[in-house]
Design an enzyme around this catalytic site. Structure first.
Site, PDB file in Angstrom:
ATOM      1  N   GLU A 195      43.142  30.895  42.912  1.00 10.57           N
ATOM      2  CA  GLU A 195      44.034  31.887  43.008  1.00 10.57           C
ATOM      3  C   GLU A 195      43.693  33.196  42.662  1.00 10.57           C
ATOM      4  O   GLU A 195      42.886  33.318  41.818  1.00 10.57           O
ATOM      5  CB  GLU A 195      45.365  31.487  42.493  1.00 10.57           C
ATOM      6  CG  GLU A 195      45.219  31.568  40.944  1.00 10.57           C
ATOM      7  CD  GLU A 195      44.308  30.678  40.227  1.00 10.57           C
ATOM      8  OE1 GLU A 195      43.761  31.482  39.247  1.00 10.57           O
ATOM      9  OE2 GLU A 195      43.835  29.790  40.332  1.00 10.57           O
ATOM     10  N   GLU A 244      40.110  30.865  40.236  1.00 10.87           N
ATOM     11  CA  GLU A 244      39.830  31.007  41.456  1.00 10.87           C
ATOM     12  C   GLU A 244      39.162  29.682  42.079  1.00 10.87           C
ATOM     13  O   GLU A 244      38.596  29.714  43.181  1.00 10.87           O
ATOM     14  CB  GLU A 244      38.534  31.865  41.353  1.00 10.87           C
ATOM     15  CG  GLU A 244      38.842  33.363  40.744  1.00 10.87           C
ATOM     16  CD  GLU A 244      37.354  34.256  40.255  1.00 10.87           C
ATOM     17  OE1 GLU A 244      36.380  33.612  40.881  1.00 10.87           O
ATOM     18  OE2 GLU A 244      37.597  35.445  39.896  1.00 10.87           O
TER      19      GLU A 244
END
Length: 345
Positions: A170, A312
Site C-alpha cells: 500500500e 509496500e
C-alpha cells in the site's frame, strides 16, 4: 455488496502430505515451520507436489482525508510522489521485487494527483482521496463497492498471467491511522495499544494521533456492521486490498501478508469471509506498534521479525524465499526409501 465464493481448503489430504514430509531424509519435524508451510500450500493446491508460479506484488495507492488533522509524520504529497518512483523500479519494493523475481503492479485507487497517463500505472481512481472521517464517513457505500471490485479485478489480471502466489502492499499517507481504527473495532483491543508512530511520529505526535482517532470513534454514528466500519474509516487502497485478498482466496491463490496495514486488511476481510485466512501466509512482524497484537488476535505466526515498517509489500517479498524453501523441501528432498537410508526416528 459484491459476493465471493471462498471455500476452506479440503483438509482430507493433510495426512498424506504429512506422511510424505515425515518420510523425507531428516529427523521427523526437524524442518519446523517449513514443514507446516508445505502442508498449508499442498492443502491449498490439493496436491502432494505443490508449486509456486509467477509471484506478484500489487501496490494499491490512495490518499486519506484524515491526513489534514496532522496524524502523520510524512507530508500528504508523498503518496503521489512515490507512485512514479515505484513504476520506475525505485524504492525498497522495486529492489526486492527484482531480487526475488516478483512481478509488480501499481494501482491508483484514489491518489490526490493527476498522473496524465503515467506509463505502467493501472488507473482506477475513485476520487482524489477519502473524506475526513473525523467528521463523516471516509467513503460512500458505492465507493467502497468500487474499491472492492478494483482489488478483485487486479487479482484476476495476475491470475490470468499465471500467478498462484501474490502479495499486496500500500501507499497512502495516514493509512496507519485507518488501520488502527479497524484494529480496535474488530478485535476490541484498546485504541491506545493500536496507535503507533507510523512513518516517524515522536511521542507527542503519537499522543495527538491517538486523540484525533479517539474523537473520530466518538463521532462515529453508523450501524456498527463490519461493512460500515470498513467504509467509514478505511482508505480506498485498503478496501481494494480487502477485495484483492477475497478474490485471491476465491481463486485458491496463496496470499503473502505484509505488515501492519495489510494484516489489518486481512482482519477486515475475515469479518466478511472468515475462510480467507486459510490462504494467508504472514510474512513478518513489523515494528509498528500494534502489529504483534493484531497478529496474535488472528492467531497468526509470522515468518520473519526484522523490525521492518516500510510497507509496500516489502516484508512479504522478503519472506518469499522461506516459502520457496518449503516447496522445494517437499518436492526435491529424497525419501528414506529412495536414498536407501534407514529411518532414524
Amino acid at each position: 455488496m459484491k459476493a465471493f465464493n471462498i471455500q476452506k481448503p479440503d483438509k482430507t489430504m493433510v495426512p498424506a502430505l504429512q506422511d510424505k514430509i515425515d518420510n523425507l531424509t531428516k529427523p521427523k519435524g526437524s524442518l519446523g515451520r517449513l514443514e507446516e508451510l508445505a502442508v498449508q500450500i499442498g492443502t491449498i493446491q490439493q496436491t502432494l507436489t505443490p508449486e509456486l508460479r509467477k509471484p506478484q506484488n500489487v501496490i494499491f495507492a490512495a490518499d486519506h482525508g484524515i491526513v489534514t488533522e496532522g496524524v502523520s509524520f510524512s507530508a500528504p504529497e508523498v503518496t503521489a510522489q512515490q507512485v512514479p518512483n515505484f513504476l520506475k523500479g525505485g524504492g525498497g519494493v522495486g529492489m526486492f521485487s527484482r531480487q526475488h523475481h516478483f512481478g509488480l503492479k501499481v494501482v491508483d485507487c484514489g491518489v490526490n494527483a493527476d498522473f496524465r497517463e503515467l506509463p505502467g500505472l493501472i488507473d482506477r481512481k475513485i476520487r482524489k482521496g477519502t473524506r475526513n472521517y473525523l467528521h463523516e464517513a471516509a467513503m460512500t457505500e458505492e465507493e467502497m463497492e468500487r474499491a472492492i471490485e478494483i482489488g478483485a479485478e487486479v487479482v484476476d489480471m495476475a491470475c490470468d498471467e499465471g500467478s498462484n502466489i501474490i502479495s499486496f502492499g500500500e501507499m497512502g499517507i495516514a493509512n496507519t491511522s485507518s488501520s488502527s481504527l479497524w484494529m480496535t473495532w474488530f478485535t476490541g483491543i484498546p485504541l491506545k495499544a493500536c496507535v503507533g508512530a507510523g512513518s516517524g511520529l515522536n511521542s507527542q505526535g503519537i499522543e495527538h494521533k491517538y486523540n484525533v482517532l479517539r474523537t473520530a470513534m466518538e463521532n462515529y454514528h453508523g450501524d456498527g456492521s463490519p461493512q460500515d466500519i470498513i467504509r467509514w474509516f478505511g482508505g480506498y487502497e485498503m478496501v481494494a486490498a480487502v477485495g484483492a485478498m477475497l478474490r485471491a482466496a476465491e481463486h485458491r491463490m496463496m496470499i503473502i501478508v505484509d505488515g501492519f496495514i495489510m494484516t489489518n486488511c486481512v482482519l477486515a476481510a475475515k469479518q466478511l469471509y472468515p475462510a480467507v485466512q486459510e490462504y494467508c501466509i504472514f510474512g513478518h512482524q513489523g515494528d509498528e506498534a500494534g502489529h504483534q497484537l493484531v497478529l496474535e488476535a488472528l492467531g497468526a505466526k509470522p515468518l520473519l521479525n526484522l523490525g521492518l515498517r516500510l510497507g509496500e509489500g516489502t516484508g512479504a517479498i522478503c519472506a518469499y524465499p522461506i516459502i520457496e524453501s518449503a516447496v522445494r523441501m517437499i518436492n526435491e528432498m529424497t525419501t528414506f526409501q529412495q536414498a536407501q537410508i534407514t529411518k532414524y526416528f
